[in-house]
Design a protein around this motif. Structure first.
Motif, PDB file in Angstrom:
ATOM      1  N   THR A  80       0.828  -1.201   0.000  1.00 52.28           N
ATOM      2  CA  THR A  80       0.000   0.000   0.000  1.00 52.28           C
ATOM      3  C   THR A  80       0.861   1.249   0.000  1.00 52.28           C
ATOM      4  N   PRO A  81       0.605   2.203  -0.895  1.00 52.58           N
ATOM      5  CA  PRO A  81       1.383   3.450  -0.897  1.00 52.58           C
ATOM      6  C   PRO A  81       1.124   4.254   0.376  1.00 52.58           C
ATOM      7  N   SER A  82       2.157   4.489   1.153  1.00 47.76           N
ATOM      8  CA  SER A  82       2.008   5.258   2.384  1.00 47.76           C
ATOM      9  C   SER A  82       1.826   6.740   2.100  1.00 47.76           C
ATOM     10  N   ARG A 261      11.674  10.724  -2.065  1.00 41.35           N
ATOM     11  CA  ARG A 261      10.602   9.918  -2.665  1.00 41.35           C
ATOM     12  C   ARG A 261      10.829   8.434  -2.433  1.00 41.35           C
ATOM     13  N   TRP A 262      12.091   8.002  -2.561  1.00 41.09           N
ATOM     14  CA  TRP A 262      12.374   6.576  -2.463  1.00 41.09           C
ATOM     15  C   TRP A 262      12.459   6.082  -1.026  1.00 41.09           C
ATOM     16  N   GLU A 319       2.496  -4.574  -9.322  1.00 41.97           N
ATOM     17  CA  GLU A 319       1.179  -3.958  -9.139  1.00 41.97           C
ATOM     18  C   GLU A 319       1.292  -2.656  -8.347  1.00 41.97           C
ATOM     19  N   TYR A 320       2.156  -2.661  -7.337  1.00 35.80           N
ATOM     20  CA  TYR A 320       2.390  -1.461  -6.529  1.00 35.80           C
ATOM     21  C   TYR A 320       3.008  -0.354  -7.378  1.00 35.80           C
ATOM     22  N   LYS A 327       3.244   5.832  -9.371  1.00 36.17           N
ATOM     23  CA  LYS A 327       3.830   6.427 -10.581  1.00 36.17           C
ATOM     24  C   LYS A 327       4.125   7.902 -10.379  1.00 36.17           C
ATOM     25  N   GLU A 328       3.205   8.590  -9.714  1.00 35.81           N
ATOM     26  CA  GLU A 328       3.408  10.015  -9.441  1.00 35.81           C
ATOM     27  C   GLU A 328       4.601  10.214  -8.503  1.00 35.81           C
TER      28      GLU A 328
END
Length: 352
Positions: A80-82, A261-262, A319-320, A327-328
């Motif tokens: 899940t994107p935090s 970002r990473w 998928e993530y 992607k953003e």
């Protein structure tokens, strides 16, 4: 012969200028993955500071004898994107807060630490009727059941009692000062045409015996740095804030943005598999070198898992990465993500 950790520390230390803003992002999310209850609205002013790299310490996995059967199972992975603002936070700490509060308890914080894997739940227990032992006896089996059903079999539970008074006091004073300085920094940088950079500049406050020192990170492309610092000093003096000095550190702005970002992406991937003996994770590191982002997920596996497990891991990561929010976050970054065996050999490698 250099070990994996030696090489990572060497590369990171020599090639990166990474602030503790990123370092603490990982530390808070992985080494000390802590959720603070929103009801108390605490200010996380300690999230930002200065420089260096971060690598989670290798830890030895431990196995619950009652849950050993999970080791051979393929546990579903959902990353899940935090950093997403469009969906409910579904990480483990948030889910545990939801579970505990659903049982009628007030949560101060939930923290997750490795070596050994521990979940520490701090409760605010009001009155003389509710005791910590009673809360532990009631919550422990329910939380263990939730963890087991979701494949987490490496966590030890620890319950603590805190008072509302103990969670505030000095933290509120420091937070208030930080907020005032942050507003000054943002306004001054914006006045010189650097509104985009303004969110990256206040690296933190350093407390001393008699006063405080403001830590400023200055992008190396800004030509008016001396004027900007002078204006910040004047405004601090005009508001009579408890600040005695300003320390300035220069950095590469684009490198820092990619690095930040990473920090989230590496953490998200690690979090999805941490605490599950099926994957035997022992650490995570990431770096940005020559505009290429590298993520290393370290395991204690002596040999590659089954092809089915590998395919599932690769699918979950792909998928993530394909999610609009991810992607953003990635933007146009080049990247390589690897999951490593105990001998540092990669058994999953995803790159663009």
């Amino acid at each position: 012969m250099k070990t994996f950790l030696d090489e990572q520390f060497s590369d990171l230390e020599q090639e990166l200028k990474m602030t503790d803003k990123s370092k603490r992002l990982l530390r808070n999310k992985i080494l000390q993955n802590t959720y603070i209850s929103k009801k108390r609205n605490l200010k996380m002013y300690t999230l930002v500071a200065t420089t260096v790299c971060f690598l989670i310490l290798i830890m030895s996995p431990f196995y619950s004898t009652t849950m050993a059967s999970l080791v051979s199972k393929i546990i579903p992975i959902s990353i899940t994107p935090s950093f997403s603002s469009n969906q409910e936070n579904s990480n483990l700490t948030s889910q545990l807060v939801k579970l505990v509060e659903g049982e009628g308890y007030t949560v101060s914080s939930v923290g997750i630490t490795p070596s050994p894997y521990t979940i520490e739940i701090s409760l605010i227990l009001k009155g003389s009727i509710l005791k910590l032992k009673q809360a532990t006896d009631e919550l422990e089996p329910k939380i263990n059941n939730y963890l087991y059903e979701n494949g987490y079999d490496e966590y030890e539970l620890k319950f603590l009692e805190v008072t509302e008074a103990s969670t505030n006091d000095k933290a509120d004073d420091t937070s208030s000062l930080y907020d005032k300085v942050r507003e000054i920094v943002k306004e001054v940088f914006s006045s010189y045409g650097y509104a985009k950079e303004a969110d990256y500049e206040l690296a933190g406050l350093k407390e001393t015996w008699f006063s405080n020192i403001v830590l400023i990170d200055m992008p190396d492309h800004i030509q008016q740095s001396k004027q900007i610092i002078a204006d910040i000093e004047k405004e601090i003096e005009s508001q009579d804030l408890d600040i005695k000095d300003i320390e300035v550190n220069t950095f590469n702005f684009e490198h820092r943005r990619q690095d930040n970002r990473w920090a989230y992406i590496a953490s998200d991937i690690y979090d999805a598999m941490a605490g599950k003996s099926t994957y035997q994770l022992t650490g995570v590191s990431y770096k940005v070198k020559a505009r290429h982002s590298y993520v290393y997920i370290k395991t204690d596996l002596a040999k590659s898992p089954s092809e089915e497990s590998i395919q599932q891991i690769e699918l979950a990561i792909q998928e993530y990465l394909a999610l609009p929010d991810t992607k953003e976050q990635i933007q146009s970054d080049k990247y390589t993500i690897q999951i490593l065996l105990k001998n540092d050999k990669s058994f999953v490698k995803i790159t663009n």
